[in-house]
Write a protein that holds these residues in place. Structure first.
Motif, short mmCIF file in Angstrom:
data_model
loop_
_atom_site.label_atom_id
_atom_site.label_comp_id
_atom_site.label_asym_id
_atom_site.label_seq_id
_atom_site.Cartn_x
_atom_site.Cartn_y
_atom_site.Cartn_z
N GLU B 216 0.84 -1.20 0.00
CA GLU B 216 0.00 0.00 0.00
C GLU B 216 0.88 1.25 0.00
OE1 GLU B 216 -3.61 0.40 0.12
OE2 GLU B 216 -3.24 -1.54 -0.81
N MET B 217 1.85 1.29 0.89
CA MET B 217 2.75 2.46 0.95
C MET B 217 3.57 2.55 -0.33
SD MET B 217 4.17 2.57 4.86
CE MET B 217 4.90 0.95 4.87
N ALA B 218 3.99 1.39 -0.86
CA ALA B 218 4.79 1.39 -2.08
C ALA B 218 4.01 2.01 -3.23
CB ALA B 218 5.22 -0.04 -2.42
N LEU B 219 2.71 1.64 -3.31
CA LEU B 219 1.88 2.17 -4.40
C LEU B 219 1.68 3.68 -4.24
CD1 LEU B 219 -0.62 -0.79 -4.53
CD2 LEU B 219 0.91 -0.11 -6.39
N GLY B 220 1.53 4.13 -3.01
CA GLY B 220 1.43 5.57 -2.76
C GLY B 220 2.71 6.27 -3.16
N ALA B 221 3.86 5.69 -2.80
CA ALA B 221 5.16 6.28 -3.12
C ALA B 221 5.34 6.38 -4.63
CB ALA B 221 6.28 5.45 -2.50
N ILE B 222 4.87 5.35 -5.34
CA ILE B 222 4.99 5.38 -6.81
C ILE B 222 4.26 6.59 -7.38
CG2 ILE B 222 4.23 4.20 -8.91
CD1 ILE B 222 4.93 1.56 -7.47
N LYS B 223 3.07 6.88 -6.84
CA LYS B 223 2.30 8.05 -7.31
C LYS B 223 3.11 9.34 -7.09
CE LYS B 223 -1.34 5.96 -8.69
NZ LYS B 223 -1.30 5.68 -10.14
N ALA B 224 3.74 9.43 -5.93
CA ALA B 224 4.52 10.64 -5.63
C ALA B 224 5.70 10.76 -6.60
CB ALA B 224 5.01 10.59 -4.19
N ILE B 225 6.35 9.62 -6.85
CA ILE B 225 7.53 9.64 -7.72
C ILE B 225 7.12 9.99 -9.16
CG2 ILE B 225 9.33 8.18 -8.72
CD1 ILE B 225 9.21 6.65 -5.94
N GLU B 226 6.02 9.40 -9.61
CA GLU B 226 5.53 9.70 -10.96
C GLU B 226 5.22 11.18 -11.10
OE1 GLU B 226 2.18 7.18 -11.55
OE2 GLU B 226 3.37 5.44 -12.14
N ALA B 227 4.54 11.73 -10.09
CA ALA B 227 4.15 13.14 -10.18
C ALA B 227 5.38 14.04 -10.18
CB ALA B 227 3.23 13.50 -9.01
N ALA B 228 6.43 13.62 -9.47
CA ALA B 228 7.65 14.44 -9.40
C ALA B 228 8.56 14.18 -10.61
CB ALA B 228 8.41 14.14 -8.11
N LYS B 229 8.16 13.23 -11.45
CA LYS B 229 8.93 12.84 -12.64
C LYS B 229 10.37 12.46 -12.27
CE LYS B 229 6.11 15.31 -15.95
NZ LYS B 229 5.23 16.08 -15.03
N ARG B 230 10.53 11.75 -11.18
CA ARG B 230 11.86 11.29 -10.79
C ARG B 230 12.00 9.83 -11.19
NH1 ARG B 230 13.46 14.57 -5.97
NH2 ARG B 230 14.94 12.95 -5.40
N ASP B 231 13.24 9.38 -11.26
CA ASP B 231 13.50 8.01 -11.69
C ASP B 231 13.97 7.20 -10.50
OD1 ASP B 231 13.76 5.88 -13.31
OD2 ASP B 231 15.73 6.45 -14.09
N ILE B 232 13.03 6.60 -9.82
CA ILE B 232 13.35 5.88 -8.59
C ILE B 232 12.61 4.54 -8.62
CG2 ILE B 232 13.11 5.90 -6.07
CD1 ILE B 232 13.08 9.00 -6.29
N LEU B 233 13.32 3.48 -8.25
CA LEU B 233 12.69 2.16 -8.23
C LEU B 233 12.03 1.93 -6.88
CD1 LEU B 233 15.46 0.09 -10.02
CD2 LEU B 233 13.35 1.01 -10.99
N VAL B 234 10.97 1.11 -6.89
CA VAL B 234 10.22 0.88 -5.65
C VAL B 234 10.06 -0.62 -5.41
CG1 VAL B 234 8.04 1.25 -4.45
CG2 VAL B 234 8.99 3.08 -5.87
N ILE B 235 10.32 -1.00 -4.17
CA ILE B 235 10.09 -2.39 -3.78
C ILE B 235 9.02 -2.40 -2.68
CG2 ILE B 235 11.12 -4.48 -2.82
CD1 ILE B 235 13.85 -3.31 -3.73
N GLY B 236 8.03 -3.25 -2.88
CA GLY B 236 6.97 -3.36 -1.88
C GLY B 236 7.07 -4.67 -1.12
N THR B 251 5.86 -0.56 -13.21
CA THR B 251 5.97 0.61 -12.34
C THR B 251 6.59 0.25 -11.00
OG1 THR B 251 3.66 0.23 -11.76
CG2 THR B 251 4.11 2.00 -13.32
N MET B 252 6.55 -1.03 -10.62
CA MET B 252 7.17 -1.43 -9.36
C MET B 252 8.25 -2.45 -9.68
SD MET B 252 5.45 -2.98 -5.89
CE MET B 252 4.22 -1.80 -5.51
N LEU B 253 9.39 -2.31 -9.00
CA LEU B 253 10.48 -3.23 -9.29
C LEU B 253 10.13 -4.64 -8.83
CD1 LEU B 253 13.41 -3.88 -10.10
CD2 LEU B 253 14.10 -3.16 -7.80
N ALA B 254 9.64 -4.73 -7.63
CA ALA B 254 9.34 -6.05 -7.09
C ALA B 254 8.50 -5.91 -5.84
CB ALA B 254 10.64 -6.77 -6.73
N THR B 255 7.86 -7.01 -5.45
CA THR B 255 7.21 -7.03 -4.15
C THR B 255 7.57 -8.35 -3.49
OG1 THR B 255 5.11 -7.12 -2.97
CG2 THR B 255 5.05 -7.76 -5.28
N VAL B 256 7.92 -8.24 -2.22
CA VAL B 256 8.24 -9.44 -1.48
C VAL B 256 6.90 -10.05 -1.08
CG1 VAL B 256 9.42 -10.40 0.51
CG2 VAL B 256 10.30 -8.34 -0.59
#
Lengths: 319, 293, 501
Positions: B216-236, B251-256
């Motif tokens: 849930e937090m990872a998906l929220g973080a992805i929205k923030a990163i997309e809006a900021a147009k930054r290039d950051i990978l996310v693991i949930g 859009t997400m690198l991986a989820t454990v």
């Protein structure tokens, strides 16, 4: 009746604003990333959700009521809106329907309060619980995505877009603020809201249709909660069943920080806006300064306490 | 169909006390919350396995409230249940509920979250510390030993947040080139994930990867990163439907993935063994799975 | 005679405002001292200094011959000085007995409250006041007059040496007032010292031995009542001659404005009467006779269950105050604090509340300029003393609040004005201003219904007087034929079911 500028009076009457400025100055000393245009817009955008709910809450609290159902209405409105967008409903239809549903849920609480004499705390507690149940039944406990139709993209703009460089949620909150300010200061309805909070019996005897005003006030709160739900859903491109949990507390805190009396009849919508900003700045600052989450809650509680005590003291002395 | 099912469970919860008598042996499952897709999946895994093995399964929702949990346990104990599976809302608060079951000689199996007291026959859970380590290893291999990392923590003080953080930090600290530049709580919540990430983005000009203690937090973080147009990978973490979809579309690198369904299923299997008198281990680890594209 | 209480040269200032200057004041054993003066003259401040609520800046106070300085109300109470406040200080949710013994409940050795004793003692003291009230009754359910009696019983039960009564008769009817006077006589005979604050000059001459007059914080006169007459007393109080206490301008005969037929409502059994434009119709009666209920029924605040109301020949349906306002009725309540004005709000918001529709169209937008202009006109025309249009109402004196209240009811431009106890808690000077105002409104053609418990006032300014008793009209007098005794007979007529009408 001209009065010379009295610094002491000015301070006493503007404790929330001064608090906000002091807080911002202190944070900017600590972190160079705080006072940047980007971050300030970021704070405004994050604050807009709570500010919109808190402005509706201001109406309710001015009538000496309280609305605990805002978070649940936000979640339900978000879920309904997301599923409509996912079903390719035209944007304007989806938005209006959602707002009407929010207003109707608020009006339902308001009617229970106005016509059955149930205390606002209880009536909206019931509303909070039942609407949250509706959300869970409606979403089956899972997030609802806004889907892949074109309308989902334009819907995203409601939460994530910009107008002239300003985030759309901030623009919306600004419009809501102006509308609330106008209604409270320049219309009959606004006067009646203050009068009912000041003394309901006096208002009744002055020919004010108290029940009607109460229903309207809770409908406003419901509609603004739904509006906040729309923005939140748009930003996340999905509706969360747990969205808005405990949002009523942030909204009430913003109203109280803004100097509005929980006893009703006294307060300003500008104060609420400032109160919401104080909470927003605080959240942002604690994240930016990478304060341990264990200490964050203590800091937040302390700031709210300090603000309310100072404000209460200034009111007591200026009496 | 989903909705219909939701209504049916809601009705079943409401009518819990007037449920009909059971032909097959009945197992009870008390879940901390059905507000969260993870536990819904867990419940569904248990339901699947139960019908496969021929058990009736009675499911109750504690709504994250220890008081409701205790009441739910007391209710099921008054019915003819053979075994209680419980997914505690809180490791400490659940003790009195477990003791109540002990007094009635109903065996108890804990799922996902353990209990700090009472007699529990077996604990079925995925190893959160190991999951955190897996995420750290993935960071290490993806960035070849050099990366600036942000950690989004769960609700402060919960065991999941502690264990995942512990494993992750252990893994990151082991490699010299990896550093955590910000570590903030976003309470397992998507909206907070978005807001906290936005704030961190303001403060940190260089971020390579975000590890969130849940999806849930990872998906929220992805929205923030997309809006900021930054290039950051996310693991949930958790492997929820939304997260798996995000991994699949890149859009997400991986989820454990905690295998929620498997926790439920293994819980019922363990219960089956207990009822048949077979020996079961005190702790049944449920394997975690790294879901990547 | 020995002085029980003796104050010499007492000064008191709040900030830069000097409220009391060199005040001497003596209360002798077995004497009733009237303390007279206009609102704001410093009477309350003086009493608060005696009871320890305020501290004096200078001067001395001797109580039973000893220098006394009380730090709070509790100490003065323990020393034997009791005060009956104008605003009722009772807790409505507690029983009568609990209120009488609040803070000094008799207990046994284990600390348990002796309810039997509270009950017995309360009955005894209420009995002295000829009040047949069960001490276990919830205080809030009593009438205002009964509550006042409870407050007096509380003071008596303290066996105080000095009893200060601030406007005790304000909410009492004549019958109850008479009982109170008997009690005062009794206390006087026991050698107690009494201080009696009242705006009703008649009462001062009727029951007091001495009179002390405060004006603008200075004691301008203290001496035996027998050596002073009413005109001199008023001159001392206001510092100038008041030509006529009750200015009266006879009504010009006009058409019937209000016709009430067989009106039935809570507290009103069946009432029919007519009132003309440009006429003041007074309503006399005991507290609880149904006058307030009748006024509210006509206005819509006490919905009628039967009967008709016609205004200027047209039948009206009036079920809520909103209907009343629309039908052209103005209503000024007897209870300013609870029903009349929002104490925490400013003058403007209070005054324009009822007539807000006059400054706003169907959109609800308020024309603030028009509003300000009209409110300012009223403030000037009624000479309301305030430091601004948005000054908080609670800071105004009683008389000014009452003027605000009346102005508020006039903003919607009513055809009929109902005034319920318009001069309660208002000083002599402001009273006269209100009477003048009533005459002006009458001259403008308003039909005025005046409910009042102040008999001289009713006789002084009404064109006609109707008497109510037990929810019925029991008498009707034209100005010429009305006298106090005849009216009194009618006020009790309904109580025995026989109607004189």
């Amino acid at each position: 009746m001209t009065r010379s500028f009295d610094f002491r009076t000015f301070v006493m009457e503007n404790i929330p604003l001064i608090g906000l400025i002091v807080l911002m100055a202190a944070v900017s000393l600590y972190s160079p990333n705080f006072l940047t245009v980007d971050n300030l817009l970021n704070i405004l955008r994050q604050t807009s959700i709570n500010a919109i709910i808190a402005m509706g809450m201001t109406f309710v609290i001015l009538t000496a009521g309280i609305d605990l159902s805002v978070g649940s209405i936000l979640a339900f409105a978000g879920a309904v809106c997301a599923s409509m967008i996912a079903a390719d409903t035209p944007l304007i239809v989806a938005l209006l329907t959602t707002l009407v549903i929010g207003a109707a849920l608020g009006a339902a609480s308001g009617s229970i309060i106005a016509f059955f004499g149930v205390q606002a705390f209880i009536a909206t507690l019931v509303g909070m619980t039942m609407v949250r149940g509706l959300v869970l039944v409606y979403t089956d406990g899972r997030p609802i995505s806004t889907g892949d139709f074109d309308v989902a993209n334009s819907f995203y703009e409601v939460g994530g877009g910009y107008i002239a460089g300003i985030p759309i949620p901030v623009v919306i909150a600004g419009v809501v603020f102006l509308a609330c300010w106008y209604v409270l200061n320049y219309t009959r309805l606004g006067r009646y809201v203050y009068a009912i909070g000041g003394n309901e019996q006096v208002a009744q005897l002055a020919g004010v249709n108290v029940s009607r005003v109460k229903v309207i006030v809770y409908a406003i709160s419901g509609a603004l909660s739904a509006l906040a739900g729309i923005i939140l859903t748009a930003r996340l491109e999905s509706a969360q069943p747990t969205a808005g949990l405990a949002y009523e507390l942030d909204a009430i805190a913003a109203v109280v920080l803004g100097g509005t009396s929980l006893a009703g009849g006294r307060g300003r919508i500008t104060g609420t806006l400032i109160g919401a900003l104080i909470i927003g700045v605080l959240n942002n600052a604690l994240n930016i300064m990478d304060v341990s989450s264990y200490y964050q809650m203590i800091a937040k509680g302390a700031v709210i306490l300090l603000a309310v005590v100072l404000d209460g003291r200034s009111k007591a002395t200026s009496k | 169909m989903k909705k219909l099912f939701g209504l049916a469970t809601a009705t079943a919860m409401l009518l819990g006390s007037t449920a009909p008598s059971f032909a097959a042996d009945t197992l009870a499952l008390v879940v901390s919350t059905l507000n969260n897709p993870f536990f819904v999946t867990l419940k569904e895994g248990a339901e699947g396995k139960a019908s496969e093995l021929g058990y009736e399964l009675l499911v109750l929702d504690s709504q994250n409230d220890p008081a409701k949990e205790l009441a739910a346990v007391e209710d099921v104990l008054n019915k003819d249940v053979k075994l209680l599976m419980i997914n505690p809302t809180d490791s400490d608060a659940v003790r009195s509920a477990i003791r109540a079951a002990n007094r009635k000689d109903v065996p108890v199996v804990t799922l996902d979250r353990g209990a700090s007291g009472g007699e529990v026959v077996s604990h079925v859970a995925s190893d959160n510390v190991q999951g955190g380590e897996m995420a750290a290893e993935l960071v290490n291999s993806t960035f070849e030993g050099t990366a600036k990392v942000v950690e989004l923590q769960g609700v402060p003080g919960t065991s999941a947040a502690r264990d995942r953080g512990e494993g992750f930090n252990k893994g990151i600290d082991a490699v010299e080139g990896l550093s955590i530049v910000a570590s903030q709580a976003a309470d397992f919540d998507r909206t907070k994930g978005l807001n906290v990430m936005e704030n961190i983005l303001q403060a940190q000009p260089e971020i390579d990867v975000v590890f969130a203690h849940n999806d849930e937090m990872a998906l929220g973080a992805i929205k923030a990163i997309e809006a900021a147009k930054r290039d950051i990978l996310v693991i949930g973490f958790d492997g929820t439907d939304d997260a798996v979809a995000a991994v699949n579309d890149g859009t997400m690198l991986a989820t454990v993935a905690q295998q929620a369904g498997m926790i439920g299923a293994l819980g019922v299997e363990t219960a089956d063994k207990i009822l048949k008198g077979e020996a079961v281990p005190e702790y049944t680890p449920v394997p975690l799975k790294l879901i990547q594209k | 005679m020995t002085a029980l209480l003796e104050l010499r040269g007492v000064d008191k200032a709040f900030g830069s405002v000097r409220v009391l200057q060199g005040v001497d004041f003596t209360v002798e054993s077995g004497h009733v001292v009237a303390l007279a003066g206009e609102n704001g003259a410093g009477k309350s401040t003086l009493m608060k200094i005696i009871t320890g609520i305020y501290r004096r800046d200078a001067g001395s106070m001797k109580y039973r011959g000893q220098e006394a300085r009380f730090a709070n109300a509790r100490q003065s109470m323990d020393a034997g000085i009791a005060m009956i406040h104008q605003e009722l200080n009772l807790l409505p949710a507690l029983s009568v007995g609990e209120n009488i013994f609040l803070g000094r409940e008799p207990v046994d050795s284990t600390g348990r409250i002796l309810w039997g004793e509270i009950d017995r003692e309360s009955r005894h003291w209420l009995g002295q006041l000829k009040q047949n009230i069960d001490p276990r009754t919830e205080t809030g359910k009593l009438s205002i007059a009964q509550q006042q009696m409870v407050e007096i019983a509380r003071a008596l039960s303290m066996n105080a040496e000095v009893i200060i009564m601030d406007e005790p008769t304000d909410s009492l009817t004549d019958v109850e007032t008479k009982i109170l006077f008997d009690v005062v006589d009794h206390l006087r005979a026991e050698g107690k010292g009494l201080v009696f604050i009242s705006h009703r000059l008649g009462e001062i001459f009727q029951m007091c031995d001495d009179v002390a007059v405060l004006r603008d914080g200075a004691m301008v006169h203290q001496g035996p009542v027998s050596e002073i007459d009413e005109d001199t007393l008023i001159r001392h109080m206001v510092g100038r001659e008041l030509s006529d206490q009750y200015p009266f301008v006879p009504a010009v005969p006009a058409a019937v404005r209000l016709k009430v037929e067989g009106l039935v409502a809570r507290g009103v059994r069946e009432v029919s009467f007519e009132a003309r434009a440009g006429e003041v119709v007074g309503f006399a009666g005991l507290v609880g006779a149904g006058r307030t209920e009748l006024g509210k029924a006509i206005y819509g605040a006490n919905p009628a269950t039967a009967g008709t109301i016609e205004i200027d020949g047209a039948p009206m349906r009036i079920g809520t105050p909103r209907d009343g306002v629309r039908a052209g009725i103005g209503y000024v309540t007897e209870d300013r604090k609870l029903e009349g004005l929002i104490q925490s709000h400013g003058l403007r918001r209070n005054m324009s509340l009822t007539g807000l529709f006059r400054f706003s169209g169907s959109s609800g937008h308020i024309d603030k300029r028009a509003e300000r202009a009209e409110i300012t006109d009223y403030i000037n025309a009624f000479s309301i003393k305030t430091h601004g249009i948005d000054a908080v109402v609670s800071q105004l004196s009683g008389g000014n609040q009452q003027k605000v209240s009346i102005a508020k009811s006039l903003v919607p431009k009513p055809r009929i004005l109902i005034l319920d106890e318009p001069t309660r808690g208002v000083d002599v000077g402001a009273k006269r201003e209100i009477y003048t105002l009533i005459n002006e409104l009458k001259a403008q053609g308003l039909c005025i219904l005046l409910m009042s418990s102040d008999m001289p006032e009713l006789l002084g300014i009404s064109d006609r007087i109707l008497v109510m008793s037990n929810g019925l009209l029991t008498g009707s007098f034209d100005r010429g034929e009305a006298d106090q005794e005849a009216i009194m007979r009618c006020t009790v007529a309904g109580l025995t079911e026989g109607t004189v009408q």
